[in-house]
Enzyme design. Structure first.
Site: not given
Ligand SMILES: Oc1ccc2c(c1)OC[C@]1(O)c3cc4c(cc3O[C@H]21)OCO4
Length: 348
Positions: A215, A235, A252
């Site tokens: 983005q 996308m 995911h």
């Molecule tokens: O596609 C993804 C892959 C991993 C994660 C995602 C999304 O969000 C949730 C998460 O637990 C998460 C939440 C977060 C973060 C990193 C983070 O890593 C985790 O930084 C701020 O909040």
């Protein structure tokens, strides 16, 4: 006996209630930089040496000891003796908290255990009983997690640093899966963020034209070089053409309908010049019958994290197959990568 069954059930229940204690103790030692101190010490470190490095008030030395006791019990530290005195050494999991190493996962610990990911869970009953299609995060905060990140530069940076940290593990895996990228003249990394993965691929394949596609607010102030560029776009609308499209930890985040949209745009993007082309998905593939229970638990944890924060999901092998065929692709190949993810090569 009935009592022992009851007492074991009680222990099982209490253990799960207090699982958060070990998570937060890990976050505490990450924030204190304990792994760096032990690593830089170059040898086992005693509690008092560690406490003085941390400049802890004497009243907190006992506190540190008890935090290390739980984390040692859970495999994050090990005990040894230095001239008859107890001392601590790092184990493989805590070596992943050394901030000077490329394999440092401290940003994931920081991001995943940030209050923005935890506070929302107190709204789960409201979320369950509402008939709206909101995420738990939206129910709790009245905005999407993506809007939260885009509205809070510090949190967006924290999120990107977490993604980037995870991508360095990919560097190790790239050696195993180099063949996947052979003969590609161009690649677009969709949702590539600040480009860590694309950079790794570009370094391994300098002649490949690599584009980080994300983005506007993500790639706005990123600059590349002649074979490594940043392109802003959506996308869900269209994806720049290339021989291969990379989707690492993207699908995911999205439900089937939106994932289909992304995959169809990917198919569009690789069907140029009549070349074969391919989509490379790097994501979790749940496999309860073959994975060991601990790995399955991590994948099911991630499934609920994706569900609650994005209305996304982790997919089993069959679900990936259905999604890939539904998007109009003819064939695919799944290979395990990076320990708990899979690399899925998808052909038109
Ligand atoms: O596609 C993804 C892959 C991993 C994660 C995602 C999304 O969000 C949730 C998460 O637990 C998460 C939440 C977060 C973060 C990193 C983070 O890593 C985790 O930084 C701020 O909040």
């Amino acid at each position: 006996s009935e009592e022992s069954e009851l007492y074991h059930a009680q222990i099982h229940l209490y253990k799960h209630v207090y699982n958060f204690v070990s998570s937060m103790a890990l976050k505490s030692v990450m924030e204190l930089g304990v792994a760096d101190i032990i690593h830089n010490n170059g040898k086992p470190i005693t509690l008092s040496e560690l406490a003085s490095s941390l400049k802890l008030h004497p009243s907190k030395i006992g506190v540190l000891h008890r935090f290390l006791r739980l984390l040692t019990h859970n495999g994050f530290f090990a005990k040894t003796k230095v001239q008859e005195e107890e001392a601590y050494v790092l184990t493989s999991p805590s070596k992943l908290l050394i901030t000077t190493k490329p394999t440092c996962l401290a940003p994931i610990v920081k991001g995943a255990l940030h209050s923005s990911s935890l506070d929302m869970w107190h709204s789960s009953k409201k979320w369950f009983t509402e008939d709206k299609g909101l995420t738990l995060y939206q129910t709790a905060t009245n905005e999407s997690f993506w809007d939260f990140l885009n509205g809070n530069p510090d949190s967006l940076i924290m999120f990107q640093e977490a993604m980037a940290a995870d991508s360095h593990m990919f560097k190790l895996a790239l050696n195993e899966c180099k063949h996947v990228f052979d003969n590609l003249e161009s690649l677009v990394d969709v949702g590539g963020g600040n480009g860590v993965v694309t950079k790794l691929i570009n370094e391994a394949f300098p002649h490949m034209k690599c584009i980080v596609f994300d983005q506007q607010q993500v790639v706005a102030n990123c600059s590349g070089n002649e074979n490594f560029n940043f392109v802003a776009g959506d996308m869900f609308k269209s994806i720049p053409s290339a021989d291969a499209i990379l989707l690492k930890w993207v699908l995911h985040d999205w439900n089937d309908e939106l994932s289909l949209k992304i995959l169809k745009n990917c198919k569009e993007a690789i069907s140029h010049k009549g070349k074969e082309g391919k989509v490379i998905i790097i994501d979790i593939a749940i496999d309860e019958e073959n994975d060991d229970p601990e790995l399955t638990e991590l994948k099911l944890d991630y499934d609920l994290v994706m569900l609650t924060m994005f209305n996304g999901k982790e997919r089993g092998k069959k679900e990936w197959e259905n999604l890939i065929y539904e998007a109009g692709f003819s064939n695919y190949k799944i290979t395990p990568i990076c320990g708990f993810k899979s690399l899925i090569e998808v052909y038109p």
